[in-house]
Write a protein that holds these residues in place. Structure first.
Motif, PDB file in Angstrom:
ATOM      1  N   LYS A 162      51.215  60.671  -4.346  1.00 31.30           N
ATOM      2  CA  LYS A 162      51.900  60.442  -5.629  1.00 31.30           C
ATOM      3  C   LYS A 162      53.311  59.871  -5.436  1.00 31.30           C
ATOM      4  CE  LYS A 162      53.545  65.231  -6.272  1.00 31.30           C
ATOM      5  NZ  LYS A 162      54.984  65.016  -6.249  1.00 31.30           N
ATOM      6  N   ASP A 163      53.932  60.122  -4.296  1.00 29.48           N
ATOM      7  CA  ASP A 163      55.270  59.574  -4.040  1.00 29.48           C
ATOM      8  C   ASP A 163      55.219  58.348  -3.127  1.00 29.48           C
ATOM      9  OD1 ASP A 163      56.488  61.563  -5.558  1.00 29.48           O
ATOM     10  OD2 ASP A 163      56.472  62.958  -3.867  1.00 29.48           O
ATOM     11  N   GLN A 164      54.025  57.766  -2.984  1.00 22.39           N
ATOM     12  CA  GLN A 164      53.861  56.642  -2.048  1.00 22.39           C
ATOM     13  C   GLN A 164      53.578  55.329  -2.771  1.00 22.39           C
ATOM     14  OE1 GLN A 164      50.778  58.241   0.481  1.00 22.39           O
ATOM     15  NE2 GLN A 164      52.262  59.194   1.858  1.00 22.39           N
ATOM     16  N   ALA A 165      54.002  55.238  -4.029  1.00 24.28           N
ATOM     17  CA  ALA A 165      53.832  54.016  -4.801  1.00 24.28           C
ATOM     18  C   ALA A 165      55.198  53.557  -5.304  1.00 24.28           C
ATOM     19  CB  ALA A 165      52.886  54.259  -5.979  1.00 24.28           C
ATOM     20  N   VAL A 166      55.334  52.272  -5.523  1.00 23.51           N
ATOM     21  CA  VAL A 166      56.586  51.741  -6.084  1.00 23.51           C
ATOM     22  C   VAL A 166      56.849  52.432  -7.422  1.00 23.51           C
ATOM     23  CG1 VAL A 166      57.774  49.685  -6.938  1.00 23.51           C
ATOM     24  CG2 VAL A 166      56.221  49.503  -4.984  1.00 23.51           C
ATOM     25  N   ARG A 167      58.047  52.986  -7.554  1.00 23.21           N
ATOM     26  CA  ARG A 167      58.372  53.678  -8.803  1.00 23.21           C
ATOM     27  C   ARG A 167      58.566  52.661  -9.927  1.00 23.21           C
ATOM     28  NH1 ARG A 167      64.225  56.196  -7.240  1.00 23.21           N
ATOM     29  NH2 ARG A 167      62.948  56.959  -5.511  1.00 23.21           N
TER      30      ARG A 167
ATOM     31  N   MET B 165      74.900  37.073 -10.316  1.00 26.70           N
ATOM     32  CA  MET B 165      75.241  37.922  -9.165  1.00 26.70           C
ATOM     33  C   MET B 165      74.133  38.930  -8.872  1.00 26.70           C
ATOM     34  SD  MET B 165      77.291  38.961  -6.775  1.00 26.70           S
ATOM     35  CE  MET B 165      78.635  37.818  -7.106  1.00 26.70           C
ATOM     36  N   SER B 166      73.914  39.203  -7.594  1.00 24.94           N
ATOM     37  CA  SER B 166      73.143  40.388  -7.197  1.00 24.94           C
ATOM     38  C   SER B 166      73.778  40.914  -5.918  1.00 24.94           C
ATOM     39  CB  SER B 166      71.662  40.054  -6.975  1.00 24.94           C
ATOM     40  OG  SER B 166      71.472  39.418  -5.731  1.00 24.94           O
ATOM     41  N   ILE B 167      73.675  42.221  -5.696  1.00 22.06           N
ATOM     42  CA  ILE B 167      74.305  42.848  -4.515  1.00 22.06           C
ATOM     43  C   ILE B 167      73.252  43.624  -3.742  1.00 22.06           C
ATOM     44  CG2 ILE B 167      75.975  44.582  -3.752  1.00 22.06           C
ATOM     45  CD1 ILE B 167      77.872  43.605  -5.887  1.00 22.06           C
ATOM     46  N   HIS B 168      73.253  43.411  -2.428  1.00 24.92           N
ATOM     47  CA  HIS B 168      72.309  44.069  -1.512  1.00 24.92           C
ATOM     48  C   HIS B 168      73.038  45.153  -0.722  1.00 24.92           C
ATOM     49  CE1 HIS B 168      69.419  44.835   1.593  1.00 24.92           C
ATOM     50  NE2 HIS B 168      70.049  44.126   2.523  1.00 24.92           N
ATOM     51  N   TRP B 169      72.408  46.308  -0.622  1.00 21.86           N
ATOM     52  CA  TRP B 169      72.978  47.447   0.118  1.00 21.86           C
ATOM     53  C   TRP B 169      72.312  47.439   1.484  1.00 21.86           C
ATOM     54  CZ3 TRP B 169      76.750  48.421  -3.089  1.00 21.86           C
ATOM     55  CH2 TRP B 169      76.570  48.010  -4.426  1.00 21.86           C
ATOM     56  N   HIS B 170      72.912  46.675   2.387  1.00 26.22           N
ATOM     57  CA  HIS B 170      72.299  46.241   3.636  1.00 26.22           C
ATOM     58  C   HIS B 170      72.046  47.415   4.585  1.00 26.22           C
ATOM     59  CE1 HIS B 170      71.946  42.971   6.836  1.00 26.22           C
ATOM     60  NE2 HIS B 170      71.937  44.090   7.536  1.00 26.22           N
ATOM     61  N   GLY B 171      70.768  47.630   4.888  1.00 30.77           N
ATOM     62  CA  GLY B 171      70.398  48.689   5.827  1.00 30.77           C
ATOM     63  C   GLY B 171      69.921  49.960   5.166  1.00 30.77           C
ATOM     64  N   LEU B 172      70.162  50.124   3.851  1.00 33.45           N
ATOM     65  CA  LEU B 172      69.632  51.303   3.146  1.00 33.45           C
ATOM     66  C   LEU B 172      68.152  51.094   2.875  1.00 33.45           C
ATOM     67  CD1 LEU B 172      72.594  52.072   0.769  1.00 33.45           C
ATOM     68  CD2 LEU B 172      71.640  53.625   2.465  1.00 33.45           C
ATOM     69  N   LYS B 173      67.343  52.113   3.156  1.00 30.63           N
ATOM     70  CA  LYS B 173      65.889  51.915   3.144  1.00 30.63           C
ATOM     71  C   LYS B 173      65.288  51.856   1.743  1.00 30.63           C
ATOM     72  CE  LYS B 173      65.414  53.934   7.731  1.00 30.63           C
ATOM     73  NZ  LYS B 173      64.978  55.095   8.506  1.00 30.63           N
ATOM     74  N   GLN B 174      65.936  52.464   0.748  1.00 36.37           N
ATOM     75  CA  GLN B 174      65.488  52.329  -0.646  1.00 36.37           C
ATOM     76  C   GLN B 174      64.002  52.675  -0.794  1.00 36.37           C
ATOM     77  OE1 GLN B 174      67.865  51.983  -2.574  1.00 36.37           O
ATOM     78  NE2 GLN B 174      69.321  50.412  -2.022  1.00 36.37           N
ATOM     79  N   TYR B 175      63.614  53.893  -0.380  1.00 25.12           N
ATOM     80  CA  TYR B 175      62.195  54.247  -0.334  1.00 25.12           C
ATOM     81  C   TYR B 175      61.533  54.117  -1.715  1.00 25.12           C
ATOM     82  CZ  TYR B 175      57.810  56.425   0.733  1.00 25.12           C
ATOM     83  OH  TYR B 175      56.466  56.620   0.882  1.00 25.12           O
TER      84      TYR B 175
ATOM     85  N   ARG C  65      56.830  51.084  11.231  1.00 26.28           N
ATOM     86  CA  ARG C  65      55.758  51.674  10.437  1.00 26.28           C
ATOM     87  C   ARG C  65      55.950  51.235   8.983  1.00 26.28           C
ATOM     88  NH1 ARG C  65      52.603  56.563  10.472  1.00 26.28           N
ATOM     89  NH2 ARG C  65      53.623  57.314  12.346  1.00 26.28           N
ATOM     90  N   ALA C  66      54.949  50.625   8.399  1.00 25.34           N
ATOM     91  CA  ALA C  66      55.049  50.092   7.043  1.00 25.34           C
ATOM     92  C   ALA C  66      54.806  51.201   6.019  1.00 25.34           C
ATOM     93  CB  ALA C  66      54.052  48.951   6.855  1.00 25.34           C
ATOM     94  N   ASP C  67      55.757  52.129   5.943  1.00 26.86           N
ATOM     95  CA  ASP C  67      55.589  53.317   5.088  1.00 26.86           C
ATOM     96  C   ASP C  67      56.450  53.250   3.828  1.00 26.86           C
ATOM     97  OD1 ASP C  67      58.035  53.579   6.273  1.00 26.86           O
ATOM     98  OD2 ASP C  67      57.695  55.582   7.086  1.00 26.86           O
ATOM     99  N   ASN C  68      56.969  52.055   3.503  1.00 32.02           N
ATOM    100  CA  ASN C  68      57.831  51.896   2.331  1.00 32.02           C
ATOM    101  C   ASN C  68      57.201  50.868   1.390  1.00 32.02           C
ATOM    102  OD1 ASN C  68      59.924  51.965   0.528  1.00 32.02           O
ATOM    103  ND2 ASN C  68      61.486  51.202   1.931  1.00 32.02           N
ATOM    104  N   PRO C  69      56.538  51.323   0.304  1.00 27.59           N
ATOM    105  CA  PRO C  69      55.823  50.386  -0.556  1.00 27.59           C
ATOM    106  C   PRO C  69      56.770  49.486  -1.338  1.00 27.59           C
ATOM    107  CG  PRO C  69      55.819  52.582  -1.535  1.00 27.59           C
ATOM    108  CD  PRO C  69      56.440  52.719  -0.172  1.00 27.59           C
TER     109      PRO C  69
END
Length: 565
Positions: A551-556, A86-96, A518-522
């Motif tokens: 510093k906050d613009q990379a995948v955590r 199973m996996s669950i997607h939270w559809h529409g949440l941007k998940q920055y 705008r591709a601002d979500n890594p």
């Protein structure tokens, strides 16, 4: 002695104040963290004179509604007791920068194996309204889905009249048979699986179906009051018309973005989309049907039956027979195009439409149906689907992990910006040379670049409407049209002032849609048709958005409990 006593009480007061400060502080933090337990489990459910086991969350069908407020942190512990991964997607949440909480299996995570748990941990930033969640593996979202209600920040009003009440309304589909077996049978034959046996409103098909009197959703209203309906289309394969007999609706939000309000007697909603409407209980007290049925303007078989629920005025006896609404005809293309053209962003100082005006990257993706060799299939071929003639091959590990840890051989970043060969995309049906290339090929995008993507339907086998969903972003639908996109003429007609902003766009049958973001979500973000049939056939790809310099613009880093493959 007096001094000592004063000193004692002074210190006590100070300690008390410090204690209260931290207690209140922790209370506020606690109040802003919403925790949910999702137990994925099989339960017997009866519909249409027929009982069968289905996969549910917490034994509920549909599953529980997630309530949160803009700015909250949400922790959802998913424990899998079912026989399926199973996996669950939270559809529409941007998940920055937090694709680990996005949910699509083998894209941002490996699935949660039977007997295991995973905590989806995310913040809700800059979003409010109605979204939804669903299983994102196999066809399990047939029964594993529910709404997400994000309330505005405290003391922030809606930009429309405050309703007296509200109701979540979720549309779905029901199969008599086990959905996974239906799909396996279709794949083995190389043909589309059997269509659903009914549509549902909040899990119930309504009294137009056999054995469904008790399986009818009813909403009680009071004369003179105003209600907010939070509507979700969780159906797997059908765009749907919706109407309430005798009542107009005012559209005020789509995909958790406020819109310029407009009145309509029916609405169109594609799989994956959400729509909020205001309805005034201003008619003669009685019982009125709410109804849904599919929109399909090409001769492809659909479950063309009408599901109903009841808009029930208070103190009216349930013996009174409700009236049915006048829904658009199933092939009413004119209504569909007219309705979508009315959707506009609110675009006020508080809720601006920040449309990208300068484009750094132009993409054209053609949507095609096709065939691939299958010696065991009924015709020696299996139906497939493609973007730019590429049928996407799902990897065996999560793409986000492969990207983050720089794992070789999992995917390539050579997805083409345009189709390999230009042709008359929407001309006469093309039935020759329908074979596609296969690969796990992604499109790499520079951080913070402005992207324009034109999604072009084609007449390979047949034209068809396709709802496309982009994970990790909202986008602006700056233009749509019928026929072939003309790069010389069509951009002049774009709406760059108040275009609708959403996460799922319906590409019109035999036409195109142009979106900008705008591709601002890594991270690695899935892009796919939200018709489950087409997604399974390979109508999907993903964007690799590079890290930014900040510093906050990379995948955590990934969480410690991230499932392994």
């Amino acid at each position: 002695m007096l001094t000592t006593r004063s000193s004692f009480w002074g210190k006590s007061l100070l300690v008390f104040c410090i204690f209260m400060f931290f207690s209140l502080g922790s209370f506020e933090i606690e109040a802003a963290t919403k925790k949910y337990q999702f137990n994925v489990e099989v339960k017997n459910v009866s519909r249409l004179c027929h009982a069968k086991p289905i996969v549910t969350v917490n034994g509920m069908y549909p599953g529980p509604t997630v309530y949160a407020r803009e700015g909250d942190r949400v922790l959802i512990n998913v424990t899998n007791h079912a026989q399926y991964n199973m996996s669950i997607h939270w559809h529409g949440l941007k998940q920055y920068a937090n694709g680990w909480a996005d949910g699509p299996a083998y894209i941002t995570q490996c699935p949660i194996m039977t007997g295991n748990s995973y905590v989806y941990d995310f913040n809700i930033t800059g979003q409010r309204g109605t979204l939804w969640w669903h299983a994102h593996i196999l066809w399990l979202r047939a029964t594993v889905y529910g709404a997400i209600v994000i309330l505005p920040k405290q003391a922030t009003p809606f930009p429309f009249p405050r309703p007296d009440g509200e109701q979540v309304i979720v549309f779905g589909e029901w199969w008599h048979a086990d959905v996974e077996e239906v799909v396996k049978q279709g794949n083995a034959l190389g043909l589309p699986p059997n269509m659903s046996d009914a549509h549902t409103i909040n899990g119930k098909p309504g009294p137009l179906f056999p054995c469904s009197e008790k399986h009818t959703f009813s909403m009680e209203v009071e004369q003179g009051k105003k209600y907010l309906l939070r509507i979700v289309n969780a159906a797997l394969n059908d765009e749907l018309f919706f109407a309430i007999a005798g009542h107009n609706m005012t559209v005020v939000e789509i995909d958790a973005v406020y819109t310029k309000p407009f009145s309509t007697n029916a609405l169109l909603i594609a799989p994956g989309q959400t729509t909020n409407v205001l309805v005034s209980a201003n008619q003669a007290p009685g019982r009125y049907f709410m109804a849904v049925r599919p929109f399909q303007d090409v001769p492809i078989p659909v479950d063309n039956k009408t599901a109903t629920a009841i808009f029930q005025y208070k103190n009216i006896p349930t013996t009174m027979i409700p009236t049915l609404p006048h829904l658009p005809l199933p092939n009413d293309t004119a209504f569909a195009l007219s309705y979508n053209n009315k959707l506009r962003s609110l675009n006020t100082p508080n809720f601006p439409a920040n449309v990208p005006l300068k484009v750094d990257r132009h993409l054209l993706f053609t949507v095609g149906l096709g065939k691939n060799v299958c010696p065991t299939c009924i015709n020696g071929t299996r139906l497939s689907a493609s973007l730019n003639n590429i049928t996407f091959v799902m990897p065996k590990t999560g793409l986000l992990q492969a990207h983050y840890f720089n794992m070789k051989g999992v995917f390539n970043t050579d997805f083409p910006d345009k189709p390999p060969k230009a042709f008359n995309y929407t001309g006469a049906p093309l039935t020759a040379n329908l074979f596609t290339t296969k690969g796990t090929r992604l499109s790499k995008i520079a951080f913070n670049s402005m992207v324009e993507l034109v999604i072009q339907d084609t007449n390979l086998l047949s034209v068809e409407s396709h709802p496309f969903h982009l994970h990790g972003f909202n986008f602006f639908v700056v233009g749509t049209g019928i026929g072939n996109f003309d790069p010389a003429k069509d951009p002049a007609k774009y709406n760059l002032v108040d275009p609708p902003e959403r996460n799922t766009v319906g590409v019109p049958t035999g036409g195109w849609a142009a979106i900008r973001f705008r591709a601002d979500n890594p991270g690695v973000w899935f892009f796919h048709c939200h018709l489950e049939l087409h997604t399974g056939w390979g109508l999907k790809t993903a964007f690799v958005v590079e890290d930014g310099p900040g510093k906050d613009q990379a995948v955590r880093p990934p969480p410690k409990d991230l499932p392994s493959c």
